[in-house]
Design an enzyme around this catalytic site. Structure first.
Site, PDB file in Angstrom:
ATOM      1  N   ASP A  52      20.971 -28.787  -2.302  1.00 11.33           N
ATOM      2  CA  ASP A  52      20.357 -29.788  -3.178  1.00 11.33           C
ATOM      3  C   ASP A  52      19.152 -30.386  -2.469  1.00 11.33           C
ATOM      4  OD1 ASP A  52      22.497 -29.372  -4.908  1.00 11.33           O
ATOM      5  OD2 ASP A  52      23.667 -31.011  -4.064  1.00 11.33           O
ATOM      6  N   ASN A  59      19.526 -28.777  -7.474  1.00 12.12           N
ATOM      7  CA  ASN A  59      20.263 -27.665  -6.870  1.00 12.12           C
ATOM      8  C   ASN A  59      19.559 -26.311  -6.958  1.00 12.12           C
ATOM      9  OD1 ASN A  59      22.562 -25.408  -7.555  1.00 12.12           O
ATOM     10  ND2 ASN A  59      23.185 -26.781  -5.920  1.00 12.12           N
TER      11      ASN A  59
END
Length: 129
Positions: A52, A59
């Protein structure tokens, strides 16, 4: 870059996140606080091998390409490094795509845990916007 609370709020507003898909600015600032502590350089590795990135911890499995996530979809068509810039354009544009995906801001675990159902106006309190 570690943003000030009001500085990030202003940038998010400038990029059209205030009330985007019905989510007020406070929701976005709250999410950023608990995802990254307002740090654009933040990265967190997930157990599935994805990472992330940035203030909203976007993500690499779905939304950006970091060159090391197997089967990455890169639905925002950006390198993940673009999400770590002090310029939040790429982050804001990608966040709009994510929040339009069907689950709204529930896509962000930190938002679900810390912001959803709370008075998020506190996050923009005292900011000149």
């Amino acid at each position: 870059k570690v943003f000030g609370r009001c500085e990030l709020a202003a940038a998010m507003k400038r990029h059209g996140l205030d009330n985007y898909r019905g989510y007020s600015l406070g929701n976005w600032v709250c999410a950023a606080k608990f995802e990254s502590n307002f740090n654009s350089q933040a990265t967190n590795r997930n157990t599935d091998g994805s990472t992330d990135y940035g203030v909203l911890q976007i993500n690499s499995r779905w939304w950006c390409n970091d060159g090391r996530t197997p089967g990455s979809r890169n639905l925002c068509n950006i390198p993940c490094s673009a999400l770590q810039s002090s310029d939040i354009t790429a982050t804001a544009n990608c966040a709009k795509k994510i929040v339009s995906d069907g689950n709204g801001m529930n896509a962000w675990v930190a938002w679900r845990k810390h912001c959803k159902g709370t008075d998020v106006r506190v996050w923009i309190k005292g900011c000149r916007l």
